[in-house]
Write an enzyme that holds these catalytic residues in place. Structure first.
Site, PDB file in Angstrom:
ATOM      1  N   ASN A  37       6.585 -17.600 -27.668  1.00 18.79           N
ATOM      2  CA  ASN A  37       7.403 -18.444 -26.806  1.00 18.79           C
ATOM      3  C   ASN A  37       8.635 -17.707 -26.267  1.00 18.79           C
ATOM      4  OD1 ASN A  37       8.101 -20.785 -25.499  1.00 18.79           O
ATOM      5  ND2 ASN A  37       8.664 -21.943 -27.346  1.00 18.79           N
ATOM      6  N   HIS A 122       6.123 -35.311 -35.027  1.00 23.06           N
ATOM      7  CA  HIS A 122       7.553 -35.114 -34.747  1.00 23.06           C
ATOM      8  C   HIS A 122       8.176 -36.370 -34.178  1.00 23.06           C
ATOM      9  CE1 HIS A 122       7.988 -30.530 -34.001  1.00 23.06           C
ATOM     10  NE2 HIS A 122       7.163 -30.756 -34.992  1.00 23.06           N
ATOM     11  N   ARG A 147       8.094 -35.900 -39.349  1.00 25.33           N
ATOM     12  CA  ARG A 147       9.339 -35.139 -39.311  1.00 25.33           C
ATOM     13  C   ARG A 147      10.355 -35.939 -38.511  1.00 25.33           C
ATOM     14  NH1 ARG A 147      10.583 -29.463 -36.170  1.00 25.33           N
ATOM     15  NH2 ARG A 147      11.237 -30.903 -34.542  1.00 25.33           N
ATOM     16  N   TYR A 159      18.751 -29.268 -31.746  1.00 27.37           N
ATOM     17  CA  TYR A 159      17.352 -28.926 -31.885  1.00 27.37           C
ATOM     18  C   TYR A 159      16.512 -30.168 -32.248  1.00 27.37           C
ATOM     19  CZ  TYR A 159      12.979 -27.776 -33.916  1.00 27.37           C
ATOM     20  OH  TYR A 159      11.643 -27.785 -34.174  1.00 27.37           O
ATOM     21  N   ASP A 210      13.711 -30.508 -40.195  1.00 31.79           N
ATOM     22  CA  ASP A 210      13.874 -29.090 -39.847  1.00 31.79           C
ATOM     23  C   ASP A 210      15.351 -28.794 -39.589  1.00 31.79           C
ATOM     24  OD1 ASP A 210      13.640 -26.512 -38.954  1.00 31.79           O
ATOM     25  OD2 ASP A 210      12.065 -26.927 -37.487  1.00 31.79           O
ATOM     26  N   HIS A 212      16.347 -25.797 -38.898  1.00 28.47           N
ATOM     27  CA  HIS A 212      16.234 -24.778 -37.852  1.00 28.47           C
ATOM     28  C   HIS A 212      17.254 -23.659 -38.003  1.00 28.47           C
ATOM     29  CE1 HIS A 212      14.642 -23.534 -33.853  1.00 28.47           C
ATOM     30  NE2 HIS A 212      13.582 -24.151 -34.326  1.00 28.47           N
ATOM     31  N   GLU A 236      13.162 -27.828 -43.921  1.00 31.27           N
ATOM     32  CA  GLU A 236      12.622 -26.591 -43.331  1.00 31.27           C
ATOM     33  C   GLU A 236      13.728 -25.652 -42.850  1.00 31.27           C
ATOM     34  OE1 GLU A 236       9.830 -27.456 -40.212  1.00 31.27           O
ATOM     35  OE2 GLU A 236      10.124 -25.480 -39.306  1.00 31.27           O
ATOM     36  N   GLU A 262       8.028 -19.952 -40.125  1.00 33.42           N
ATOM     37  CA  GLU A 262       7.369 -20.014 -38.811  1.00 33.42           C
ATOM     38  C   GLU A 262       7.635 -18.759 -37.980  1.00 33.42           C
ATOM     39  OE1 GLU A 262       9.101 -23.680 -37.393  1.00 33.42           O
ATOM     40  OE2 GLU A 262      10.422 -22.591 -36.051  1.00 33.42           O
ATOM     41  N   ARG A 283       5.312 -21.321 -43.962  1.00 31.38           N
ATOM     42  CA  ARG A 283       5.033 -21.872 -42.631  1.00 31.38           C
ATOM     43  C   ARG A 283       4.330 -20.905 -41.684  1.00 31.38           C
ATOM     44  NH1 ARG A 283       5.527 -25.970 -40.069  1.00 31.38           N
ATOM     45  NH2 ARG A 283       7.156 -25.468 -38.590  1.00 31.38           N
ATOM     46  N   HIS A 312       2.916 -23.681 -39.070  1.00 34.41           N
ATOM     47  CA  HIS A 312       3.626 -24.023 -37.840  1.00 34.41           C
ATOM     48  C   HIS A 312       2.602 -24.536 -36.817  1.00 34.41           C
ATOM     49  CE1 HIS A 312       6.331 -22.165 -34.443  1.00 34.41           C
ATOM     50  NE2 HIS A 312       6.586 -23.442 -34.599  1.00 34.41           N
ATOM     51  N   ASP A 316       4.145 -24.713 -28.530  1.00 35.19           N
ATOM     52  CA  ASP A 316       4.074 -23.356 -27.964  1.00 35.19           C
ATOM     53  C   ASP A 316       2.968 -22.529 -28.621  1.00 35.19           C
ATOM     54  OD1 ASP A 316       6.559 -23.796 -29.781  1.00 35.19           O
ATOM     55  OD2 ASP A 316       6.093 -21.690 -30.114  1.00 35.19           O
ATOM     56  N   GLU A 339       1.518 -28.858 -39.315  1.00 32.12           N
ATOM     57  CA  GLU A 339       2.329 -29.474 -38.256  1.00 32.12           C
ATOM     58  C   GLU A 339       1.434 -29.759 -37.046  1.00 32.12           C
ATOM     59  OE1 GLU A 339       5.344 -26.862 -36.775  1.00 32.12           O
ATOM     60  OE2 GLU A 339       6.454 -28.476 -35.791  1.00 32.12           O
ATOM     61  N   TRP A 402      19.907 -20.399 -33.257  1.00 34.38           N
ATOM     62  CA  TRP A 402      19.361 -21.595 -32.614  1.00 34.38           C
ATOM     63  C   TRP A 402      18.285 -22.206 -33.508  1.00 34.38           C
ATOM     64  CZ3 TRP A 402      14.316 -22.690 -30.709  1.00 34.38           C
ATOM     65  CH2 TRP A 402      14.220 -24.015 -30.189  1.00 34.38           C
TER      66      TRP A 402
HETATM   67  O1  KDG Z   1       9.093 -21.636 -30.136  1.00 34.63           O
HETATM   68  C1  KDG Z   1       9.941 -22.162 -31.097  1.00 34.63           C
HETATM   69  C2  KDG Z   1       9.358 -23.451 -31.660  1.00 34.63           C
HETATM   70  O2  KDG Z   1       8.032 -23.263 -32.029  1.00 34.63           O
HETATM   71  C3  KDG Z   1      10.139 -23.923 -32.853  1.00 34.63           C
HETATM   72  O3  KDG Z   1      11.460 -24.162 -32.472  1.00 34.63           O
HETATM   73  C4  KDG Z   1       9.513 -25.185 -33.371  1.00 34.63           C
HETATM   74  O4  KDG Z   1      10.883 -25.104 -35.324  1.00 34.63           O
HETATM   75  C5  KDG Z   1       9.873 -25.497 -34.768  1.00 34.63           C
HETATM   76  C6  KDG Z   1       8.938 -26.328 -35.519  1.00 34.63           C
HETATM   77  O5  KDG Z   1       9.200 -26.516 -36.712  1.00 34.63           O
HETATM   78  O6  KDG Z   1       7.968 -26.776 -34.947  1.00 34.63           O
HETATM   79 MG    MG Z   2      10.686 -25.252 -37.449  1.00 28.79          MG
END
Ligand code: KDG
Ligand code: MG
Length: 402
Positions: A37, A122, A147, A159, A210, A212, A236, A262, A283, A312, A316, A339, A402
């Site tokens: 991605n 999600h 989630r 996020y 998550d 993140h 996560e 991931e 993941r 994961h 994407d 997921e 991020w």
């Molecule tokens: O490309 C980045 C995403 O796949 C990611 O941000 C998604 O954190 C993610 C998740 O847990 O699905």
């Molecule tokens: Mg994630």
């Protein structure tokens, strides 16, 4: 079974995907996902400029040897671009092998270890009550594991929260969006979200979250502890995982289960995390962790330490990755959860597939191979569009994760 053709197909039916198609002298073909991605063309070039010329004439049946050839043969090992490219070759070769034996791929991976694959969806909302509504909607659609991500008071965006009415899709065209982050605002808010969700939905529903990669280890310990009364299925990516030993600090403070990986692309990224039982779920998935062959190695290693898989599966990762992952999930003994973010109908049309969702679980289907195809004529109608993942800054302008 000689490989006579290999080509890279780039398309953007709503978001970008990179797919490798390998064809053998018998006319069989296999597909592998190579999507990274926001950096898609780097993998596409790695494949078409460096890997494809070496694939022609090689024996498609020698999956392990081909894997080692592209891993050891590159000299420059690991990294997301290299490993996504190897993953695409590997998944396509497993697809071909299973098609040549007229069997669904999971049968070659040891057969089914379970009847179906538990998945999580999600749910997200702009505030707590909006998130409660979203979780209820997912529960109504049959999900047993959900989630939950929510907008945070005082932050304009964060996020995991969808912007319109549809699913969350972080990549944006042309330039990376900039988000502003406050760990303090997040840490104050997040227990109130899960207190409300448990009150509304009771004890049985699996709730995931998550972080993140945004907290320091000690902050992650605090958040994990504050979430213990709401017994999450997992928390996560509480902190970036380059420093694997930093998870020791989180573990000292909380029993909330932890899922990481991931962004990992090799077994060495999670060796300490697994060996010291610093995480509960790994993941890593097919496309970013070197394909089915390497992911099986990670899972087999994790099994020794009672760490389970949690692949994961954001949008994407293309349907080709999803199909391959579901065969892996169905067969691997230490499966935890998968997921699942459904793709758009445009994407589903470009990638017709045998997998299906019902009552909170998925099945890869019983078509020979991994069961995911590509409509190349349709794919050609959706040319690549440059897009970037967001970046994150603290309120004083400092770059953050991020
Ligand atoms: O490309 C980045 C995403 O796949 C990611 O941000 C998604 O954190 C993610 C998740 O847990 O699905
Ligand atoms: Mg994630």
């Amino acid at each position: 079974m000689k490989i006579v053709d290999a080509k890279v197909i780039i398309c953007c039916p709503g978001r970008n995907f990179v797919t490798l198609k390998i064809t053998t002298e018998d006319g069989l073909y296999g597909l592998g996902d190579a999507t990274l991605n926001g950096r898609e063309l780097a993998v596409a070039s790695y494949l078409s400029d460096h890997v494809v010329p070496l694939l022609i004439g090689r024996d498609a049946r020698r999956i392990e040897d081909n894997w080692q050839y592209f891993y050891k043969g590159a000299y420059w090992r690991r990294g997301p671009v290299t490993m996504a490219s190897i993953a695409a070759v590997d998944a396509a070769l497993w697809d071909i092998k299973a098609k040549s034996l007229n069997t669904p791929l999971y049968q070659l991976l040891g057969g089914a270890s379970r009847d179906a694959v538990l998945v999580y969806g999600h749910a997200s909302g702009h505030d707590v009550e909006d998130t409660v509504k979203a979780v209820a909607q997912f529960q109504k659609s049959g999900y047993k594991a959900i989630r939950a991500q929510s907008g945070i008071p005082g932050l304009a965006s964060t996020y995991g929260v969808h912007s319109g009415s549809g699913h969350y899709e972080p990549a944006e065209k042309d330039a990376p969006p900039e988000n502003v982050w406050s760990s303090e605002a997040y840490m104050t808010f997040i227990p109130t979200l899960f207190a409300r969700l448990r009150k509304e939905f009771g004890e049985e529903l699996h709730l995931l979250h998550d972080v993140h990669h945004r907290l320091t280890p000690i902050e992650a310990g605090r958040v994990g502890k504050s979430l213990e009364p709401y017994h999450l299925f997992w928390m996560e990516d509480p902190t970036p995982a380059e420093l694997q030993e930093s998870f020791q600090l989180i573990r000292q403070h909380t029993t909330t289960p932890i899922a990481v990986g991931e962004v990992f692309n090799s077994i060495f990224d999670c060796q300490q995390l697994i060996q010291e039982q610093l995480i509960d779920y790994i993941r890593a998935t097919v496309v970013h962790a070197g394909g089915i062959s390497h992911l099986r190695r990670i899972a087999n290693f994790a099994e020794l330490y009672q760490v389970r898989t949690g692949c994961h599966g954001a949008t994407d990762l293309s349907p080709v990755c999803m199909g391959a992952a579901l065969h892996f999930d169905l067969s691997v003994h230490n499966f935890g959860i998968q997921e699942y973010m459904p793709h758009t109908s445009e994407t589903d049309k470009v990638f017709p597939h045998a997998y299906s969702f019902r009552d909170g679980v998925m099945h890869p289907g019983d078509e020979p191979g991994h069961g995911v195809d590509i409509d190349e004529a349709l794919a050609a109608k959706y040319p690549y569009q440059r897009a970037y993942l967001p970046v994150n800054r603290k309120s004083d302008g400092t770059m953050h994760n991020w």
